[in-house]
Scaffold this motif. Sequence first.
Motif, PDB file in Angstrom:
ATOM      1  N   GLN A  35       0.808  -1.217   0.000  1.00 43.70           N
ATOM      2  CA  GLN A  35       0.000   0.000   0.000  1.00 43.70           C
ATOM      3  C   GLN A  35       0.846   1.273   0.000  1.00 43.70           C
ATOM      4  N   ALA A  36       2.136   1.152   0.262  1.00 37.43           N
ATOM      5  CA  ALA A  36       3.018   2.311   0.392  1.00 37.43           C
ATOM      6  C   ALA A  36       3.837   2.512  -0.883  1.00 37.43           C
ATOM      7  N   LYS A  37       4.368   3.718  -1.043  1.00 40.27           N
ATOM      8  CA  LYS A  37       5.165   4.029  -2.227  1.00 40.27           C
ATOM      9  C   LYS A  37       6.545   4.542  -1.832  1.00 40.27           C
ATOM     10  N   PRO A  38       7.534   4.258  -2.660  1.00 42.64           N
ATOM     11  CA  PRO A  38       8.856   4.865  -2.454  1.00 42.64           C
ATOM     12  C   PRO A  38       8.742   6.384  -2.553  1.00 42.64           C
ATOM     13  N   GLY A  39       9.770   7.056  -2.103  1.00 45.51           N
ATOM     14  CA  GLY A  39       9.788   8.511  -2.166  1.00 45.51           C
ATOM     15  C   GLY A  39      10.604   9.079  -1.025  1.00 45.51           C
ATOM     16  N   LEU A  40      10.289  10.301  -0.635  1.00 41.99           N
ATOM     17  CA  LEU A  40      10.975  10.965   0.461  1.00 41.99           C
ATOM     18  C   LEU A  40      10.271  10.603   1.763  1.00 41.99           C
ATOM     19  N   TRP A  41      11.013   9.961   2.653  1.00 41.35           N
ATOM     20  CA  TRP A  41      10.469   9.503   3.933  1.00 41.35           C
ATOM     21  C   TRP A  41      11.185  10.207   5.069  1.00 41.35           C
ATOM     22  N   GLU A  42      10.422  10.585   6.079  1.00 33.40           N
ATOM     23  CA  GLU A  42      10.981  11.180   7.286  1.00 33.40           C
ATOM     24  C   GLU A  42      11.067  10.088   8.349  1.00 33.40           C
ATOM     25  N   ILE A  43      12.248   9.921   8.898  1.00 35.95           N
ATOM     26  CA  ILE A  43      12.515   8.921   9.927  1.00 35.95           C
ATOM     27  C   ILE A  43      12.688   9.687  11.236  1.00 35.95           C
TER      28      ILE A  43
END
Length: 131
Positions: free
Chosen positions: A31-39
């Motif tokens: 359900q999720a997509k790659p991209g810019l992720w905040e950790i």
Amino acid sequence: MKAMTRIFGAAAGVAVAALLGGAAPLSIFSQAKPGLWEIARSGSEPARLCLANLETLPQIEHRKAGCPRTVIRDSQSEALVHYTCRGGDFGQTRMTLLTPRSFRVQTQGISAGEPFNYTFQARRVGTCPTH
């Protein structure tokens, strides 16, 4: 604590393109997509990572090492992954899907001969910047 400094002290926009050598995709990422992720970890500045492959999230402590993994549990809402790296490093990570743009990640193991154990939130914040 050294491991946390390496991960969360990183400059914003770090590109991560590690591939996990033929490992089957985890269902939790459907359900999720790659991209810019905040950790983000409580008490630490969030780091932004460009994740071209979400399969790096369970192995974020060893994301550049290409460690083989064993999937213990894999569903649409939760995954439990164990991995072993060269040199005696290893980890076990439990991921819970909160929304299609958000995961809670609990990870522990050994990195560079030191133990680690922490929980963080991973949240998709957009597309990766183009340079």
